[in-house]
Design a protein around this motif. Structure first.
Motif, PDB file in Angstrom:
ATOM      1  N   ARG A  38       0.897  -0.963   0.003  1.00 48.80           N
ATOM      2  CA  ARG A  38      -0.136   0.012   0.060  1.00 48.80           C
ATOM      3  C   ARG A  38       0.933   1.386  -0.162  1.00 48.80           C
ATOM      4  NH1 ARG A  38      -3.618  -0.326   4.516  1.00 48.80           N
ATOM      5  NH2 ARG A  38      -4.878  -1.698   3.016  1.00 48.80           N
ATOM      6  N   GLY A  39       2.089   1.239   0.731  1.00 45.31           N
ATOM      7  CA  GLY A  39       2.843   2.298   0.857  1.00 45.31           C
ATOM      8  C   GLY A  39       3.438   2.537  -0.369  1.00 45.31           C
ATOM      9  N   LEU A  40       4.014   1.551  -1.102  1.00 46.77           N
ATOM     10  CA  LEU A  40       4.631   1.481  -2.584  1.00 46.77           C
ATOM     11  C   LEU A  40       3.622   2.160  -3.502  1.00 46.77           C
ATOM     12  CD1 LEU A  40       6.845  -1.594  -2.710  1.00 46.77           C
ATOM     13  CD2 LEU A  40       7.660   0.582  -2.228  1.00 46.77           C
ATOM     14  N   ALA A  41       2.328   1.721  -3.275  1.00 52.01           N
ATOM     15  CA  ALA A  41       1.210   2.177  -4.445  1.00 52.01           C
ATOM     16  C   ALA A  41       0.981   3.687  -4.369  1.00 52.01           C
ATOM     17  CB  ALA A  41       0.257   1.218  -4.057  1.00 52.01           C
ATOM     18  N   GLU A  42       0.979   4.015  -2.809  1.00 56.56           N
ATOM     19  CA  GLU A  42       0.785   5.273  -2.948  1.00 56.56           C
ATOM     20  C   GLU A  42       1.881   6.345  -3.159  1.00 56.56           C
ATOM     21  OE1 GLU A  42      -0.065   5.643   1.445  1.00 56.56           O
ATOM     22  OE2 GLU A  42      -2.008   4.852   1.286  1.00 56.56           O
ATOM     23  N   GLN A  43       3.084   5.902  -3.037  1.00 55.73           N
ATOM     24  CA  GLN A  43       4.426   6.400  -3.457  1.00 55.73           C
ATOM     25  C   GLN A  43       3.990   6.439  -5.041  1.00 55.73           C
ATOM     26  OE1 GLN A  43       7.746   4.620  -1.997  1.00 55.73           O
ATOM     27  NE2 GLN A  43       7.682   5.555   0.010  1.00 55.73           N
ATOM     28  N   GLY A  44       4.102   5.583  -5.719  1.00 51.65           N
ATOM     29  CA  GLY A  44       4.015   5.510  -7.256  1.00 51.65           C
ATOM     30  C   GLY A  44       2.628   6.513  -7.522  1.00 51.65           C
ATOM     31  N   ALA A  45       1.619   6.519  -6.948  1.00 52.85           N
ATOM     32  CA  ALA A  45       0.392   7.333  -7.415  1.00 52.85           C
ATOM     33  C   ALA A  45       0.912   8.742  -7.062  1.00 52.85           C
ATOM     34  CB  ALA A  45      -0.793   6.912  -6.534  1.00 52.85           C
ATOM     35  N   ALA A  46       1.571   9.003  -6.064  1.00 57.22           N
ATOM     36  CA  ALA A  46       1.966  10.680  -5.530  1.00 57.22           C
ATOM     37  C   ALA A  46       2.879  10.976  -6.978  1.00 57.22           C
ATOM     38  CB  ALA A  46       2.683  10.624  -4.337  1.00 57.22           C
ATOM     39  N   GLN A  47       3.575   9.975  -7.109  1.00 57.93           N
ATOM     40  CA  GLN A  47       4.784  10.392  -8.438  1.00 57.93           C
ATOM     41  C   GLN A  47       4.149  10.506  -9.946  1.00 57.93           C
ATOM     42  OE1 GLN A  47       8.053  11.162  -7.926  1.00 57.93           O
ATOM     43  NE2 GLN A  47       8.102  11.803 -10.081  1.00 57.93           N
ATOM     44  N   ALA A  48       3.112   9.759 -10.034  1.00 57.31           N
ATOM     45  CA  ALA A  48       2.409   9.592 -11.365  1.00 57.31           C
ATOM     46  C   ALA A  48       1.485  10.978 -11.357  1.00 57.31           C
ATOM     47  CB  ALA A  48       1.511   8.411 -11.359  1.00 57.31           C
ATOM     48  N   ARG A  49       1.006  11.439 -10.052  1.00 57.33           N
ATOM     49  CA  ARG A  49       0.172  12.521 -10.026  1.00 57.33           C
ATOM     50  C   ARG A  49       1.106  13.926 -10.570  1.00 57.33           C
ATOM     51  NH1 ARG A  49      -2.894  10.081  -5.902  1.00 57.33           N
ATOM     52  NH2 ARG A  49      -1.479  10.781  -4.479  1.00 57.33           N
ATOM     53  N   LYS A  50       2.176  13.806  -9.784  1.00 59.00           N
ATOM     54  CA  LYS A  50       3.486  14.921  -9.911  1.00 59.00           C
ATOM     55  C   LYS A  50       3.485  14.932 -11.558  1.00 59.00           C
ATOM     56  CE  LYS A  50       7.883  16.192  -8.564  1.00 59.00           C
ATOM     57  NZ  LYS A  50       9.273  15.823  -7.762  1.00 59.00           N
ATOM     58  N   ASN A  51       4.035  13.845 -12.187  1.00 57.04           N
ATOM     59  CA  ASN A  51       4.356  13.833 -13.366  1.00 57.04           C
ATOM     60  C   ASN A  51       3.468  14.136 -14.380  1.00 57.04           C
ATOM     61  OD1 ASN A  51       6.852  12.723 -12.672  1.00 57.04           O
ATOM     62  ND2 ASN A  51       6.332  10.779 -13.413  1.00 57.04           N
ATOM     63  N   ILE A  52       2.131  13.908 -14.093  1.00 62.18           N
ATOM     64  CA  ILE A  52       0.711  14.119 -15.050  1.00 62.18           C
ATOM     65  C   ILE A  52       0.741  15.865 -14.811  1.00 62.18           C
ATOM     66  CG2 ILE A  52      -1.705  14.170 -14.877  1.00 62.18           C
ATOM     67  CD1 ILE A  52      -1.346  11.130 -14.506  1.00 62.18           C
ATOM     68  N   GLU A  53       0.735  16.192 -13.616  1.00 59.82           N
ATOM     69  CA  GLU A  53       0.809  17.939 -13.445  1.00 59.82           C
ATOM     70  C   GLU A  53       1.814  18.636 -14.266  1.00 59.82           C
ATOM     71  OE1 GLU A  53      -1.656  19.788 -12.163  1.00 59.82           O
ATOM     72  OE2 GLU A  53      -2.770  17.887 -11.883  1.00 59.82           O
ATOM     73  N   SER A  54       2.965  18.084 -14.196  1.00 57.92           N
ATOM     74  CA  SER A  54       4.301  18.488 -14.911  1.00 57.92           C
ATOM     75  C   SER A  54       3.860  18.757 -16.376  1.00 57.92           C
ATOM     76  CB  SER A  54       5.394  17.857 -14.661  1.00 57.92           C
ATOM     77  OG  SER A  54       6.506  18.336 -15.547  1.00 57.92           O
ATOM     78  N   MET A  55       3.361  17.394 -16.908  1.00 59.93           N
ATOM     79  CA  MET A  55       3.246  17.353 -18.340  1.00 59.93           C
ATOM     80  C   MET A  55       1.980  18.155 -18.710  1.00 59.93           C
ATOM     81  SD  MET A  55       3.681  13.300 -19.165  1.00 59.93           S
ATOM     82  CE  MET A  55       2.332  12.678 -18.230  1.00 59.93           C
ATOM     83  N   LYS A  56       1.023  18.581 -17.845  1.00 59.34           N
ATOM     84  CA  LYS A  56      -0.113  19.252 -18.132  1.00 59.34           C
ATOM     85  C   LYS A  56       0.334  20.912 -18.179  1.00 59.34           C
ATOM     86  CE  LYS A  56      -4.466  20.832 -16.456  1.00 59.34           C
ATOM     87  NZ  LYS A  56      -5.411  20.705 -15.302  1.00 59.34           N
ATOM     88  N   SER A  57       1.364  21.123 -17.442  1.00 58.67           N
ATOM     89  CA  SER A  57       1.634  22.473 -17.284  1.00 58.67           C
ATOM     90  C   SER A  57       2.730  22.654 -18.725  1.00 58.67           C
ATOM     91  CB  SER A  57       2.598  22.782 -16.032  1.00 58.67           C
ATOM     92  OG  SER A  57       3.286  23.947 -16.107  1.00 58.67           O
ATOM     93  N   THR A  58       3.511  21.744 -18.975  1.00 53.11           N
ATOM     94  CA  THR A  58       4.366  21.767 -20.118  1.00 53.11           C
ATOM     95  C   THR A  58       3.445  21.936 -21.159  1.00 53.11           C
ATOM     96  OG1 THR A  58       6.064  20.641 -18.895  1.00 53.11           O
ATOM     97  CG2 THR A  58       6.118  20.631 -21.429  1.00 53.11           C
ATOM     98  N   SER A  59       2.456  21.153 -21.357  1.00 58.46           N
ATOM     99  CA  SER A  59       1.348  21.079 -22.565  1.00 58.46           C
ATOM    100  C   SER A  59       0.890  22.603 -22.660  1.00 58.46           C
ATOM    101  CB  SER A  59       0.364  19.906 -22.264  1.00 58.46           C
ATOM    102  OG  SER A  59      -0.601  19.923 -23.518  1.00 58.46           O
ATOM    103  N   GLU A  60       0.214  23.018 -21.627  1.00 56.21           N
ATOM    104  CA  GLU A  60      -0.282  24.435 -21.648  1.00 56.21           C
ATOM    105  C   GLU A  60       0.533  25.407 -22.220  1.00 56.21           C
ATOM    106  OE1 GLU A  60      -1.848  24.702 -17.579  1.00 56.21           O
ATOM    107  OE2 GLU A  60      -3.683  23.409 -18.094  1.00 56.21           O
ATOM    108  N   GLU A  61       1.966  25.438 -21.813  1.00 57.77           N
ATOM    109  CA  GLU A  61       2.910  26.350 -21.958  1.00 57.77           C
ATOM    110  C   GLU A  61       3.206  26.317 -23.522  1.00 57.77           C
ATOM    111  OE1 GLU A  61       7.089  28.236 -20.384  1.00 57.77           O
ATOM    112  OE2 GLU A  61       6.102  26.423 -19.308  1.00 57.77           O
ATOM    113  N   ILE A  62       3.394  25.045 -24.001  1.00 61.28           N
ATOM    114  CA  ILE A  62       3.560  24.865 -25.401  1.00 61.28           C
ATOM    115  C   ILE A  62       2.356  25.280 -26.240  1.00 61.28           C
ATOM    116  CG2 ILE A  62       3.671  23.132 -26.987  1.00 61.28           C
ATOM    117  CD1 ILE A  62       5.507  21.612 -25.136  1.00 61.28           C
ATOM    118  N   SER A  63       1.203  25.134 -25.889  1.00 58.96           N
ATOM    119  CA  SER A  63      -0.181  25.754 -26.402  1.00 58.96           C
ATOM    120  C   SER A  63      -0.086  27.139 -26.589  1.00 58.96           C
ATOM    121  CB  SER A  63      -1.215  25.156 -25.803  1.00 58.96           C
ATOM    122  OG  SER A  63      -1.553  23.756 -25.854  1.00 58.96           O
TER     123      SER A  63
END
Length: 161
Positions: A38-63
């Protein structure tokens, strides 16, 4: 002696004896694998959310960068088109002026002189107009690509850092 008369005693203590009679204890700590996963899954989910937010921000900036580049391109294209229309108007006026003067000539020598002068003026005007349109096209290209270049460099520098 039958099986009914035999008593067996068991000890719940997990102890074994070795050849010397020493007792060895094998105690394993109980691992809670469910909590570990459960701890590993939560860490992975947190990292995935962080990466998605970063990609979203980058995508908006490129747009935004591409929107700015398209805006600059539209403005430059309008300026170029307006200049082409103005050049066409000037060339049409010069041609009509030439035909007007040509209609007023009385001799073949005047027609030759007038035609030669008109040809020279038209060639010089076309050369100037071509240089001007070429410079305007280059400006449109630079004005369009510059925001893309600086924006992508900014995004890449931020992503790498």
């Amino acid at each position: 002696m039958n099986d009914a008369n035999v008593k067996v005693e068991t000890h719940a203590d997990p102890v074994t004896e070795n050849a010397n009679g020493a007792k060895l204890r094998f105690e394993l700590p109980l691992l809670n694998f469910q909590e570990l996963f459960r701890g590993l899954a939560e860490q992975g989910a947190a990292q995935a959310r962080k990466n998605i937010e970063s990609m979203k921000s980058t995508s908006e900036e490129i747009s935004d960068v591409l929107r700015e580049a398209c805006s600059m391109n539209v403005k430059g294209t309008i300026d170029y088109g307006a200049r082409v229309i103005e050049i066409s108007k000037n060339n049409t006026s010069a041609t009509l002026e030439f035909f007007s003067r040509l209609a007023e000539t009385r001799s073949l020598l005047d027609i030759v002189h007038l035609s030669t002068a008109q040809s020279r003026e038209a060639f010089e005007a076309a050369s100037v107009q071509n240089r001007e349109l070429w410079a305007l096209a280059q400006k449109v290209a630079i004005d369009t690509t510059e925001p893309i270049k600086t924006g992508f460099n900014r995004v890449l520098q931020r992503t790498v850092a």
